[in-house]
Design an enzyme around this catalytic site. Sequence first.
Site, short mmCIF file in Angstrom:
data_model
loop_
_atom_site.label_atom_id
_atom_site.label_comp_id
_atom_site.label_asym_id
_atom_site.label_seq_id
_atom_site.Cartn_x
_atom_site.Cartn_y
_atom_site.Cartn_z
N LYS A 76 -3.45 -3.07 16.12
CA LYS A 76 -4.16 -1.83 15.37
C LYS A 76 -4.97 -1.24 16.28
O LYS A 76 -4.85 0.12 16.34
CB LYS A 76 -4.96 -2.32 14.28
CG LYS A 76 -4.19 -2.91 13.12
CD LYS A 76 -3.14 -2.10 12.42
CE LYS A 76 -2.09 -2.48 11.59
NZ LYS A 76 -1.02 -1.43 10.93
N TYR A 79 -2.55 -9.52 15.97
CA TYR A 79 -2.41 -8.28 15.03
C TYR A 79 -3.55 -7.37 15.08
O TYR A 79 -3.19 -6.12 15.23
CB TYR A 79 -2.62 -9.05 13.52
CG TYR A 79 -2.67 -8.12 12.47
CD1 TYR A 79 -1.63 -7.04 12.05
CD2 TYR A 79 -3.90 -7.73 11.92
CE1 TYR A 79 -1.69 -6.17 11.16
CE2 TYR A 79 -4.09 -6.70 11.06
CZ TYR A 79 -3.07 -5.95 10.40
OH TYR A 79 -3.07 -5.14 9.64
N ARG A 121 -16.64 -9.74 1.51
CA ARG A 121 -15.76 -8.52 1.74
C ARG A 121 -15.96 -7.38 0.89
O ARG A 121 -16.38 -7.61 -0.23
CB ARG A 121 -14.45 -9.18 1.81
CG ARG A 121 -13.98 -10.23 2.74
CD ARG A 121 -13.89 -9.97 4.14
NE ARG A 121 -13.52 -11.09 5.06
CZ ARG A 121 -14.37 -11.87 5.48
NH1 ARG A 121 -15.55 -11.66 5.34
NH2 ARG A 121 -14.05 -12.68 6.37
N PHE A 148 2.83 3.24 7.71
CA PHE A 148 2.50 2.14 7.11
C PHE A 148 3.17 0.96 7.84
O PHE A 148 2.80 -0.38 7.71
CB PHE A 148 2.56 1.84 5.61
CG PHE A 148 1.83 2.84 4.71
CD1 PHE A 148 0.56 2.28 4.41
CD2 PHE A 148 2.23 3.82 4.32
CE1 PHE A 148 -0.16 2.89 3.72
CE2 PHE A 148 1.78 4.78 3.27
CZ PHE A 148 0.43 4.21 3.13
N ASP A 163 12.23 2.28 5.29
CA ASP A 163 11.60 0.84 5.25
C ASP A 163 12.79 0.02 5.70
O ASP A 163 13.94 0.19 5.28
CB ASP A 163 11.15 0.59 4.05
CG ASP A 163 9.89 -0.59 3.84
OD1 ASP A 163 9.04 -0.65 3.65
OD2 ASP A 163 10.74 -1.74 4.28
N GLY A 195 -11.89 -17.73 13.18
CA GLY A 195 -11.85 -16.17 13.18
C GLY A 195 -12.42 -15.22 12.28
O GLY A 195 -12.49 -14.11 12.21
N ILE A 215 0.75 -1.28 -0.02
CA ILE A 215 -0.03 -0.03 0.15
C ILE A 215 0.85 1.24 0.03
O ILE A 215 0.46 2.28 -0.60
CB ILE A 215 -0.99 -0.22 1.20
CG1 ILE A 215 -1.72 -1.40 1.21
CG2 ILE A 215 -1.81 1.14 1.21
CD1 ILE A 215 -2.38 -1.48 2.51
N SER A 255 -7.10 -0.79 10.39
CA SER A 255 -7.61 -1.79 9.60
C SER A 255 -9.11 -2.32 10.11
O SER A 255 -9.42 -1.79 11.21
CB SER A 255 -6.92 -3.20 9.95
OG SER A 255 -7.61 -4.50 9.36
N ASN A 269 -1.59 -15.85 2.47
CA ASN A 269 -2.92 -16.20 3.42
C ASN A 269 -4.04 -15.54 2.73
O ASN A 269 -5.13 -15.89 3.08
CB ASN A 269 -2.41 -15.36 4.78
CG ASN A 269 -1.10 -15.93 5.41
OD1 ASN A 269 -1.23 -17.03 5.65
ND2 ASN A 269 -0.39 -14.86 5.67
N ASN A 270 -4.02 -14.48 2.04
CA ASN A 270 -5.18 -13.78 1.73
C ASN A 270 -5.54 -14.26 0.38
O ASN A 270 -4.90 -14.91 -0.59
CB ASN A 270 -4.61 -12.26 1.68
CG ASN A 270 -4.59 -11.72 2.85
OD1 ASN A 270 -3.28 -11.29 3.22
ND2 ASN A 270 -5.24 -11.54 3.85
N LEU A 271 -6.85 -14.07 0.18
CA LEU A 271 -7.84 -14.40 -1.02
C LEU A 271 -7.04 -14.32 -2.57
O LEU A 271 -6.74 -15.05 -3.25
CB LEU A 271 -9.17 -14.23 -0.85
CG LEU A 271 -10.13 -14.65 -2.05
CD1 LEU A 271 -9.99 -16.22 -2.15
CD2 LEU A 271 -11.34 -13.91 -2.15
#
Length: 334
Positions: free
Chosen positions: A152, A148, A230, A80, A31, A293, A12, A124, A197-199
Site C-alpha cells: 500500500k 501487505y 479501532r 480496489f 475483476d 503486529g 468495498i 489503508s 481474520n478480521n473481527l
Amino acid sequence: MKVLVTGGTGFIGSHTCVELLAAGHEVVILDNLYNSERSVCDAITAIAKKPVQFYQGDIRDRAGLDRLFEAENIDAVIHFAGLKAVGESVAKPLEYYDNNITGTLTLLESMRAHGVKRMVFSSSATVYGLSATPPFKEDAPLSVTNPYGRTKLMVEDILRDLCAAQADFCAVLLRYFNPIGAHESGLIGENPRGIPNNLFPYINKVALRQLPELHVFGNDYDTPDGTGVRDYIHVVDLAKGHVGALRLCESSTGATAINLGTGTGYSVLDIVHAFEKANGISIPYVIDPRRPGDVAVSLANPDRARQLLGWTAHKTLEDMCRDGWNFAKRAMEA
Ligand code: NAD
Ligand code: WQD
C-alpha cells in the site's frame, strides 16, 4: 464520468459501484473473481436499478487491459483490485507484490497508453504503522510492518512520483480505516472464505454458531477496557467517499492522501456488546494473548475528507452491526 472499477465485485468495490450509479456515473467493472462472484453484478444492478458492465480479467494482463481501454472510453479508474490479508502476506510476499505492485504498474501503464489520467486508489490506515500518534492526520509519519502494508505504501509512493512527473495526473489515495457492515438491502456485503481474520466477520460466524467463541486478542492495552480500539466505518459511508474523491479528481491534479474514517474509536468489547444489543444474539468470547503486529489504537482524523470531499460518515455503530448481520446471516449460511 465513465469509471473503471477494478475489484468492483469485491466488498468495498460493490458498494462503491452502487453509489457511483446513484450519482449518475457509468460503471465498468474489471475483476478476476479471485475473491468475489459474478452474481454480485446482478445484486448491484438490483439495488441501483441501472446496469453495470463486467469484464472478467486480471489487472496484470496488459493485453486484456488494453482491449478494455480501447473498447470503453474510460474517464477515471477506481482501483480496489488486490490481495488484502495481512497474515497471508507474510507467508506469501511474492504473491502480494505481484498482485498489488505489478498489477498496479501494469494498470498505470495501460492507462498512460490510453490517456487516462485519474486514479482513486484504495490505500489503508495500515500505512500509519507504529510510528504515528492517533488520531492520525494524513501528514503523520508513515511506516509499515508487513508485506501487505508495504504494497500500500509503495503504491502511494509510485502515485506520488507519477504525479510529480506528469503534471496533469490526479491520484487520490484513500486511507480506509476499518470498514464493516453491509448494504441495508442485504444483497451485498462481506463474505470471506474460510476462518475470518478480521473481527467483524469473525463475530458473524460466532453469531451463526459456525465458530464456538470469539478470541479477543489482548485485554492489557492502554485503552479504557484494555482491548484494541479501532475506527470502524460503515461500508456504505466509505463507498460514498469515493464519489467525492472522483469529483476532486475532475477538478484538480497531483497526489492527495485522504483518511476515510469516522474519528470515533470503539474497542473489541464495544463491538461485541453493540452487536449483541443490535441483533439480540449472544457472542461468547475468551481473552487470548495480543496478536503480533496489532496497535492499541487506530483512529482517523477525518478533517481533510470533510474539507476536500465535503464528506463525513453518518451511520452509527448500531447501523453497522444490524446491516452487517442482515447480510451475513443469509450469505454465510448459504
Ligand atoms: P475484496 O477482496 O473483497 O475485493 C478485492 C477484489 O479484487 C476481489 O473481488 C478480487 O476478486 C479482486 N482482485 C484481486 N486481485 C485481482 C487481480 N489481480 N485482478 C483483478 N481483480 C483482482 O477486498 P475489499 O475489502 O473490498 O478491499 C478492496 C481494496 O481496499 C483492497 O485493495 C484492499 O487492500 C483495500 N483495503 C481494504 C480494507 C478492508 O478492511 N476491507 C481496508 C483498507 C484497504
Ligand atoms: C480489529 C480489532 C484485533 C480479530 C486490518 C488490517 C488493516 C485493514 C483493516 C486492510 C483488533 C481485534 C480481531 C479477532 C480480535 N485492512 N480482533 N479477535 O487489524 O485493525 O486491521 O483490517 O487494509 O490493514 O490490518 O482489523 O478486524 O483484524 O482487528 O480481538 O478474531 O479486533 O486485535 O484490535 P485491524 P481487525
